[in-house]
Design a protein around this motif. Structure first.
Motif, PDB file in Angstrom:
ATOM      1  N   GLN A   1       3.323 -18.633  -3.650  1.00 49.91           N
ATOM      2  CA  GLN A   1       3.121 -17.699  -4.742  1.00 49.91           C
ATOM      3  C   GLN A   1       3.288 -16.268  -4.246  1.00 49.91           C
ATOM      4  N   ASN A   2       3.736 -15.410  -5.133  1.00 52.37           N
ATOM      5  CA  ASN A   2       3.833 -13.994  -4.804  1.00 52.37           C
ATOM      6  C   ASN A   2       2.468 -13.365  -5.019  1.00 52.37           C
ATOM      7  N   LEU A   3       1.789 -13.045  -3.917  1.00 55.71           N
ATOM      8  CA  LEU A   3       0.458 -12.471  -4.019  1.00 55.71           C
ATOM      9  C   LEU A   3       0.476 -11.065  -4.598  1.00 55.71           C
ATOM     10  N   PHE A   4       1.574 -10.341  -4.377  1.00 48.91           N
ATOM     11  CA  PHE A   4       1.638  -8.914  -4.717  1.00 48.91           C
ATOM     12  C   PHE A   4       2.363  -8.701  -6.045  1.00 48.91           C
ATOM     13  N   SER A   5       1.877  -9.343  -7.096  1.00 52.39           N
ATOM     14  CA  SER A   5       2.528  -9.244  -8.396  1.00 52.39           C
ATOM     15  C   SER A   5       2.048  -8.014  -9.159  1.00 52.39           C
ATOM     16  N   LEU A   6       2.811  -7.636 -10.169  1.00 47.00           N
ATOM     17  CA  LEU A   6       2.520  -6.459 -10.991  1.00 47.00           C
ATOM     18  C   LEU A   6       2.297  -6.865 -12.449  1.00 47.00           C
ATOM     19  N   ARG A   7       1.374  -6.162 -13.082  1.00 43.90           N
ATOM     20  CA  ARG A   7       1.190  -6.331 -14.517  1.00 43.90           C
ATOM     21  C   ARG A   7       0.571  -5.061 -15.071  1.00 43.90           C
ATOM     22  N   GLY A   8       0.919  -4.723 -16.281  1.00 44.79           N
ATOM     23  CA  GLY A   8       0.394  -3.504 -16.889  1.00 44.79           C
ATOM     24  C   GLY A   8       0.933  -2.274 -16.203  1.00 44.79           C
ATOM     25  N   ASP A   9       0.109  -1.241 -16.055  1.00 45.86           N
ATOM     26  CA  ASP A   9       0.557  -0.001 -15.405  1.00 45.86           C
ATOM     27  C   ASP A   9      -0.613   0.679 -14.707  1.00 45.86           C
TER      28      ASP A   9
END
Length: 598
Positions: free
Chosen positions: A188-196
């Motif tokens: 899994q990609n631990l360093f994911s992005l969501r929102g801002d």
């Protein structure tokens, strides 16, 4: 067809017609038209000729007797650059993949070409690449034939890349365009992005102000990139409090600095080898570990040492060659209903002062509102609920933004000066407390830098004040002096409290007390108080296995050796029933201040 000098034709989106220099490989990311007016869909092609019957009979080598052939091999995959892995010096190729889900990159290790390449093709299919089933060999031949001139560096570990000075994350490199994170593609990609970032600042960070446990969690996460720059060793803080006090929320908030809290946060429920993998995968950031009660009590202190020291256990291959050790630099944000030493005691292990210093206890259960000090006008349940929802909606932004600001400033001397100024505000009286002070100081520095960068909407100085408060609480709880001394004295005091009536008897009695089994020594009354006379084995037992000279040194330092008449620090006594023995005379009142403090 196997011309090693064949070139890949890269088509610009505005070009509609192609005239390939056959035979050659080509990659098209858009529909094109060949020289015969036939439309070709996007993909990897092998442009060649099909020899006619007349040509085969006459053995003429002329293009006029050949029919052009355009073989579709796969969806668009372009070999961008050669790669060299900084971890093990292995080579690979950086691929650009155009799929229905968009454009992405992947690094294929060159070692796959030593076999069938099936595993590599399977991963490419998983990322959305389509390879013609009857052209799988041709696809591998295409990849192997490419000779890009550009060379990129890669690493399998996130964080600082030493040779380039860049900060590497999966899918993103800060500070260099020629360094990439090399993933197996399976995790899994631990360093994911969501929102801002603005949403995180408004909905998360503002509510953390005034809550030292929550600001500490954010500071821990931001301090990861600073450790190697200011020369602070790894370690961690351990949030101690009852169930449902808010400890896990603090860990979710710390996790949201770098990624999705539901994925980034980890648990103590794993083997030591698994812990090393989790730590290496979060290098130069943060390792949140929930619920220490899930850890193996017999190994939890060893795991704490390993996390702080930043290096895994060496292993060997089948060929008896050493595998590279996993390594990392980070801070750990742990939590549990009991302290590290209390959990270790369940497995029958004595507490090690070094382990406790590497995982410092922080009160997260008896503050104004359990783990919180300020609820910002909400009740505890709604405060917890709003923050939990907020970190799920906005995460993964402030950590990379902090590194960007750090690299943009490019002022290592100034950074060291700032750290020295903050560190001077954390008072310590010995090297062991100094190590803990270093940790709180770098956490405070990270918070103050983020405030100055405009990434945290807190008042300047607030991050420092919160860290000073928590450090002061720890210092008042454990007291000053050497941690091993405190541990030895507390162990002896606890031993007396537990066995004072069962394993000791009056040394001045007329007869030996036959009810005493596994004798630890005797007691005598002196100046209205009871002194305990320990034999050597019992003293070592009470001090949890510390060497006898070290135990005696700690007792002398506390003025707990009440009477002795030789260099061995012992006194000779005549025993009830006859005989004599040299014993250590200990004043329990000198130990009382150490009980319960480690």
């Amino acid at each position: 067809m196997n011309n090693p000098d064949a070139n890949v034709i890269k088509l610009r989106p505005d070009v509609a017609t192609i005239k390939p220099d056959r035979p050659c490989w080509a990659v098209y990311e858009h529909w094109v038209t060949n020289e015969k007016g036939e439309k070709l869909r996007p993909g990897v092609y092998r442009h060649g000729f099909k020899r006619s019957v007349l040509d085969q009979d006459t053995d003429e080598d002329t293009n006029t007797a050949r029919t052009t052939v355009d073989e579709w091999i796969a969806s668009p995959v372009t070999v961008i650059a050669r790669t060299t892995n900084s971890d093990d010096d292995s080579e690979g190729r950086l691929l650009r993949l155009v799929t229905e889900r968009g454009v992405r990159e992947w690094i294929i290790p060159m070692e796959v070409f030593g076999g069938s390449g099936e595993d590599a093709r399977r991963q490419l299919f998983g990322m959305g690449v389509i390879i013609a089933l009857k052209k799988r060999g041709a696809f591998m031949e295409y990849l192997l034939a490419q000779c890009p001139t550009e060379v990129f560096a890669t690493t399998c570990r996130p964080g600082w890349h030493e040779s380039s000075g860049a900060f590497v994350l999966p899918g993103r490199t800060i500070g260099s365009h020629k360094v990439r994170y090399q993933s197996s593609g399976k995790g899994q990609n631990l360093f994911s992005l969501r929102g801002d970032l603005e949403g995180w600042k408004t909905e998360v960070a503002t509510k953390c102000e005034g809550n030292p446990v929550l600001t500490l969690a954010i500071g821990c996460a931001l301090a990861g990139p600073l450790l190697s720059l200011v020369g602070v060793l790894g370690g961690g803080v351990h949030l101690v409090g009852d169930s449902s006090s808010g400890k896990s929320l603090a860990q979710l908030i710390g996790s949201s600095v770098w990624g999705d809290p539901s994925i980034f946060a980890a648990s103590w429920d794993m083997t030591k080898g698994g812990l090393e993998i989790e730590a290496s995968g979060r290098n130069d950031t943060l390792l949140p570990l929930d619920e220490i009660k899930r850890a193996d009590p017999k190994r939890v202190q060893e795991m704490a040492y390993s996390l702080a020291n930043g290096q895994g256990k060496g292993t060997m291959t089948r060929e008896r060659e050493g595998r590279p050790k996993l390594s990392w630099r980070l801070l750990t944000l742990s939590s549990g209903e009991r302290s590290l030493s209390e959990h270790a005691a369940i497995g029958g292990n004595a507490a090690h002062a070094g382990a406790e210093l590497r995982m410092v206890d922080v009160n997260a259960g008896t503050r104004t509102h359990r783990a919180f000090d300020e609820l910002h006008g909400l009740d505890g349940a709604n405060f917890h609920r709003e923050l939990t929802v907020a970190v799920g909606a906005h995460h993964g932004h402030i950590g990379p933004a902090f590194v960007e600001k750090l690299l943009a400033s490019d002022d290592r001397p100034g950074l060291l000066k700032d750290f020295a100024g903050i560190r001077a505000q954390f008072i310590d009286d010995n090297a062991q407390a100094g190590r803990v002070a270093d940790r709180f100081a770098v956490i405070a520095l990270a918070g103050e830098m983020a405030i100055a960068y405009g990434l945290l909407p807190w008042a300047p100085g607030s991050a420092l004040a919160d860290c000073q408060l928590l450090y002061g609480e720890w210092l008042s709880r454990v007291g000053s002096g050497n941690a091993e001394d405190r541990q030895i004295l507390a162990g002896i005091a606890d031993f007396i409290a537990k066995h004072g009536s069962s394993r000791f008897s009056n040394v001045n009695a007329s007869e030996d007390d036959t009810k005493v089994f596994n004798r630890a020594g005797y007691w005598e009354l002196s100046m209205g108080k009871r002194l305990y006379l320990f034999n050597k084995p019992a003293l070592i037992e009470a001090a949890h296995g510390h060497g006898l000279p070290r135990v005696v040194k700690a007792l002398e330092g506390a003025n707990a050796l009440a009477d002795h008449n030789n260099e061995r620090k012992m006194k000779n006594y005549r025993l009830p029933g006859g005989g004599q023995e040299r014993l250590y005379v200990i004043d329990p009142e000198a130990l009382d201040g150490e009980r319960g403090r480690v």
